[in-house]
Structures are given as C-alpha cells and as structure tokens.
Design a protein around this motif. Sequence first.
Motif, PDB file in Angstrom:
ATOM      1  N   TYR A 100     -58.131  19.645 -16.534  1.00 29.90           N
ATOM      2  CA  TYR A 100     -58.825  18.360 -16.585  1.00 29.90           C
ATOM      3  C   TYR A 100     -57.915  17.308 -15.970  1.00 29.90           C
ATOM      4  CZ  TYR A 100     -62.090  20.327 -19.997  1.00 29.90           C
ATOM      5  OH  TYR A 100     -63.044  21.074 -20.631  1.00 29.90           O
ATOM      6  N   PHE A 101     -58.528  16.302 -15.309  1.00 26.95           N
ATOM      7  CA  PHE A 101     -57.771  15.225 -14.673  1.00 26.95           C
ATOM      8  C   PHE A 101     -58.417  13.890 -14.991  1.00 26.95           C
ATOM      9  CE2 PHE A 101     -57.590  19.006 -12.016  1.00 26.95           C
ATOM     10  CZ  PHE A 101     -56.217  19.239 -11.961  1.00 26.95           C
ATOM     11  N   THR A 102     -57.585  12.900 -15.244  1.00 27.46           N
ATOM     12  CA  THR A 102     -58.079  11.561 -15.528  1.00 27.46           C
ATOM     13  C   THR A 102     -58.490  10.843 -14.248  1.00 27.46           C
ATOM     14  OG1 THR A 102     -56.618  11.467 -17.440  1.00 27.46           O
ATOM     15  CG2 THR A 102     -57.502   9.372 -16.662  1.00 27.46           C
ATOM     16  N   THR A 103     -57.740  11.057 -13.181  1.00 30.24           N
ATOM     17  CA  THR A 103     -58.031  10.378 -11.915  1.00 30.24           C
ATOM     18  C   THR A 103     -58.179  11.379 -10.779  1.00 30.24           C
ATOM     19  OG1 THR A 103     -55.711  10.162 -11.265  1.00 30.24           O
ATOM     20  CG2 THR A 103     -56.641   8.388 -12.653  1.00 30.24           C
ATOM     21  N   ILE A 104     -58.817  10.937  -9.735  1.00 35.97           N
ATOM     22  CA  ILE A 104     -58.958  11.771  -8.536  1.00 35.97           C
ATOM     23  C   ILE A 104     -57.590  12.000  -7.912  1.00 35.97           C
ATOM     24  CG2 ILE A 104     -59.417   9.885  -6.910  1.00 35.97           C
ATOM     25  CD1 ILE A 104     -61.369  13.169  -6.919  1.00 35.97           C
ATOM     26  N   LYS A 105     -56.703  11.037  -8.045  1.00 37.59           N
ATOM     27  CA  LYS A 105     -55.344  11.169  -7.508  1.00 37.59           C
ATOM     28  C   LYS A 105     -54.609  12.331  -8.181  1.00 37.59           C
ATOM     29  CE  LYS A 105     -51.691   9.433  -5.278  1.00 37.59           C
ATOM     30  NZ  LYS A 105     -51.342  10.054  -4.052  1.00 37.59           N
ATOM     31  N   GLU A 113     -50.966  21.113  -4.264  1.00 34.53           N
ATOM     32  CA  GLU A 113     -49.964  22.137  -4.590  1.00 34.53           C
ATOM     33  C   GLU A 113     -50.532  23.539  -4.407  1.00 34.53           C
ATOM     34  OE1 GLU A 113     -48.298  21.402  -8.470  1.00 34.53           O
ATOM     35  OE2 GLU A 113     -47.613  19.395  -7.894  1.00 34.53           O
ATOM     36  N   ILE A 114     -51.772  23.740  -4.812  1.00 35.63           N
ATOM     37  CA  ILE A 114     -52.424  25.042  -4.618  1.00 35.63           C
ATOM     38  C   ILE A 114     -52.522  25.348  -3.128  1.00 35.63           C
ATOM     39  CG2 ILE A 114     -54.606  26.313  -4.822  1.00 35.63           C
ATOM     40  CD1 ILE A 114     -55.076  24.770  -7.452  1.00 35.63           C
ATOM     41  N   MET A 115     -52.958  24.339  -2.377  1.00 38.01           N
ATOM     42  CA  MET A 115     -53.199  24.504  -0.937  1.00 38.01           C
ATOM     43  C   MET A 115     -51.900  24.634  -0.137  1.00 38.01           C
ATOM     44  SD  MET A 115     -56.502  24.378  -0.445  1.00 38.01           S
ATOM     45  CE  MET A 115     -56.450  24.177   1.308  1.00 38.01           C
ATOM     46  N   GLY A 116     -50.848  24.010  -0.628  1.00 38.72           N
ATOM     47  CA  GLY A 116     -49.609  23.976   0.144  1.00 38.72           C
ATOM     48  C   GLY A 116     -49.642  22.944   1.249  1.00 38.72           C
ATOM     49  N   LYS A 117     -50.585  22.002   1.136  1.00 40.48           N
ATOM     50  CA  LYS A 117     -50.683  20.898   2.092  1.00 40.48           C
ATOM     51  C   LYS A 117     -51.425  19.748   1.435  1.00 40.48           C
ATOM     52  CE  LYS A 117     -54.948  22.444   4.333  1.00 40.48           C
ATOM     53  NZ  LYS A 117     -55.584  22.855   5.566  1.00 40.48           N
ATOM     54  N   ASP A 118     -51.287  18.572   2.002  1.00 40.60           N
ATOM     55  CA  ASP A 118     -51.917  17.384   1.426  1.00 40.60           C
ATOM     56  C   ASP A 118     -53.436  17.433   1.574  1.00 40.60           C
ATOM     57  OD1 ASP A 118     -49.520  16.311   0.648  1.00 40.60           O
ATOM     58  OD2 ASP A 118     -49.285  15.037   2.415  1.00 40.60           O
ATOM     59  N   VAL A 119     -54.086  16.992   0.526  1.00 35.76           N
ATOM     60  CA  VAL A 119     -55.544  16.890   0.501  1.00 35.76           C
ATOM     61  C   VAL A 119     -55.878  15.428   0.229  1.00 35.76           C
ATOM     62  CG1 VAL A 119     -57.630  17.631  -0.708  1.00 35.76           C
ATOM     63  CG2 VAL A 119     -55.758  19.245  -0.402  1.00 35.76           C
ATOM     64  N   LYS A 120     -56.920  14.920   0.883  1.00 35.92           N
ATOM     65  CA  LYS A 120     -57.348  13.537   0.668  1.00 35.92           C
ATOM     66  C   LYS A 120     -57.830  13.340  -0.765  1.00 35.92           C
ATOM     67  CE  LYS A 120     -60.410  11.751   3.223  1.00 35.92           C
ATOM     68  NZ  LYS A 120     -61.492  11.371   4.103  1.00 35.92           N
ATOM     69  N   PRO A 121     -57.554  12.181  -1.363  1.00 34.51           N
ATOM     70  CA  PRO A 121     -58.030  11.903  -2.725  1.00 34.51           C
ATOM     71  C   PRO A 121     -59.516  11.541  -2.723  1.00 34.51           C
ATOM     72  CG  PRO A 121     -56.726  10.071  -1.929  1.00 34.51           C
ATOM     73  CD  PRO A 121     -56.676  11.129  -0.866  1.00 34.51           C
ATOM     74  N   ASP A 122     -60.322  12.561  -2.574  1.00 39.13           N
ATOM     75  CA  ASP A 122     -61.765  12.387  -2.457  1.00 39.13           C
ATOM     76  C   ASP A 122     -62.424  13.661  -2.999  1.00 39.13           C
ATOM     77  OD1 ASP A 122     -64.203  11.077  -0.971  1.00 39.13           O
ATOM     78  OD2 ASP A 122     -64.149  13.185  -0.334  1.00 39.13           O
ATOM     79  N   LYS A 123     -63.459  13.512  -3.792  1.00 37.90           N
ATOM     80  CA  LYS A 123     -64.119  14.665  -4.412  1.00 37.90           C
ATOM     81  C   LYS A 123     -64.602  15.673  -3.359  1.00 37.90           C
ATOM     82  CE  LYS A 123     -67.992  15.910  -7.318  1.00 37.90           C
ATOM     83  NZ  LYS A 123     -69.236  15.471  -7.912  1.00 37.90           N
ATOM     84  N   LYS A 124     -65.227  15.176  -2.312  1.00 37.59           N
ATOM     85  CA  LYS A 124     -65.737  16.066  -1.273  1.00 37.59           C
ATOM     86  C   LYS A 124     -64.583  16.767  -0.549  1.00 37.59           C
ATOM     87  CE  LYS A 124     -68.651  16.258   2.806  1.00 37.59           C
ATOM     88  NZ  LYS A 124     -69.431  15.522   3.778  1.00 37.59           N
ATOM     89  N   ALA A 125     -63.518  16.044  -0.252  1.00 43.24           N
ATOM     90  CA  ALA A 125     -62.363  16.624   0.440  1.00 43.24           C
ATOM     91  C   ALA A 125     -61.705  17.709  -0.402  1.00 43.24           C
ATOM     92  CB  ALA A 125     -61.355  15.533   0.789  1.00 43.24           C
ATOM     93  N   ILE A 126     -61.631  17.476  -1.704  1.00 36.30           N
ATOM     94  CA  ILE A 126     -61.054  18.481  -2.600  1.00 36.30           C
ATOM     95  C   ILE A 126     -61.912  19.738  -2.598  1.00 36.30           C
ATOM     96  CG2 ILE A 126     -60.589  19.036  -5.022  1.00 36.30           C
ATOM     97  CD1 ILE A 126     -59.640  16.132  -5.364  1.00 36.30           C
ATOM     98  N   GLY A 127     -63.211  19.567  -2.712  1.00 38.78           N
ATOM     99  CA  GLY A 127     -64.123  20.714  -2.684  1.00 38.78           C
ATOM    100  C   GLY A 127     -64.015  21.501  -1.398  1.00 38.78           C
ATOM    101  N   GLU A 128     -63.967  20.798  -0.285  1.00 38.05           N
ATOM    102  CA  GLU A 128     -63.846  21.471   1.017  1.00 38.05           C
ATOM    103  C   GLU A 128     -62.507  22.197   1.141  1.00 38.05           C
ATOM    104  OE1 GLU A 128     -64.582  18.312   3.804  1.00 38.05           O
ATOM    105  OE2 GLU A 128     -66.766  18.423   3.512  1.00 38.05           O
ATOM    106  N   ALA A 129     -61.438  21.584   0.657  1.00 39.97           N
ATOM    107  CA  ALA A 129     -60.118  22.214   0.717  1.00 39.97           C
ATOM    108  C   ALA A 129     -60.092  23.488  -0.122  1.00 39.97           C
ATOM    109  CB  ALA A 129     -59.043  21.234   0.238  1.00 39.97           C
ATOM    110  N   LEU A 130     -60.702  23.427  -1.285  1.00 46.23           N
ATOM    111  CA  LEU A 130     -60.741  24.621  -2.141  1.00 46.23           C
ATOM    112  C   LEU A 130     -61.587  25.721  -1.510  1.00 46.23           C
ATOM    113  CD1 LEU A 130     -61.044  22.891  -5.618  1.00 46.23           C
ATOM    114  CD2 LEU A 130     -59.082  24.229  -4.777  1.00 46.23           C
ATOM    115  N   ASP A 131     -62.710  25.344  -0.892  1.00 48.17           N
ATOM    116  CA  ASP A 131     -63.540  26.333  -0.190  1.00 48.17           C
ATOM    117  C   ASP A 131     -62.740  27.002   0.920  1.00 48.17           C
ATOM    118  OD1 ASP A 131     -65.716  25.806  -1.807  1.00 48.17           O
ATOM    119  OD2 ASP A 131     -66.720  24.491  -0.342  1.00 48.17           O
TER     120      ASP A 131
END
Length: 154
Positions: A100-105, A113-131
């Motif tokens: 669980y996370f309090t903020t998108i940040k 950290e999972i990705m090993g690269k920076d991901v934008k602080p955005d819900k859609k960007a996180i979803g796309e990065a995980l995909d």
Amino acid sequence: MGKWWLGNLVVKLGGNWKKYRYRSEITYYELDGNILTICQNTAWCEQEGVREIIEEKFPSIRVYYREKKCECGVYYTNDARDEYFPERYYLDSYNDDSEYFTTIKEATVYVSEIMGKDVKPDKKAIGEALDEYMEEQNDEDVRYSFHEFTVMDE
C-alpha cells in the motif's frame, strides 16, 4: 452460521440480518482507546448494512472502511480525509509482497526499484511500466497490478 459471522453483530445490535447482505466473517477485532477496528473477510464488497446499523445505534460513531477485491477490480474507501486509511494506492503482486502507498510518489519509487529504472509518478505510467516488466520477464507467474482507491461519498 459460525460465531464470527457478521450477521451476529447485526442481530446483537437489534438489526434485521435479512435486510442487508452479510456474506462475511469477522477475522480480527481490536479496541485501542476509542478506536474499534473490525476486519472482515467478505464476499464481493463492503457490507454496508453493518456500517449503517452501527451508526444508527451509536450516532456519535462514524464507521470508516477500505475494501479491496482484486479479482473484481474493487478498491474503495469512505475515508476522504485519509484519517484511518491514508493509503490511496495498492500494488498487487504475484509473490505476496503486495504493498500500500499513501502517495503516487511512494509508489513510483517502489516500482522504479522493481523496474531498475525511473518511472514517471503517474498511475498510467506505473501500469504501463509494470506491463512492460511482466512482458520482459516472459514468465506467466510474474504478475503485478496497480490500483487507486476511489473515495466514496459519505
């Protein structure tokens, strides 16, 4: 029905257990000062009749909930002020390391950290990065899904 069936609480409070759905059992409870925590394992969603009967019988009490049913895409809370459930984001993980996370940040840092690269602080960007990450792993057992809790009207 077992002794931990949620309908038992409704009956003890003088309510009609047939009026609402009580497909649930109490899995944990705790009284800490003036805060009563009741955890439930429910079928599908928040068992709103319980909240209503408690608030009806005890007008000075406000019941807050957070419900999560990953398989059905259910992520809701009525804690608009983030007082009891401040975590607005949830990362469901294949390896039981769900977070669980309090903020998108906060979520972005974790996913980066999972990705090993920076991901934008955005819900859609996180979803796309995980995909993208899951696709790269080429392992159907590696699954992540990212969700935001919707605040329901009081």
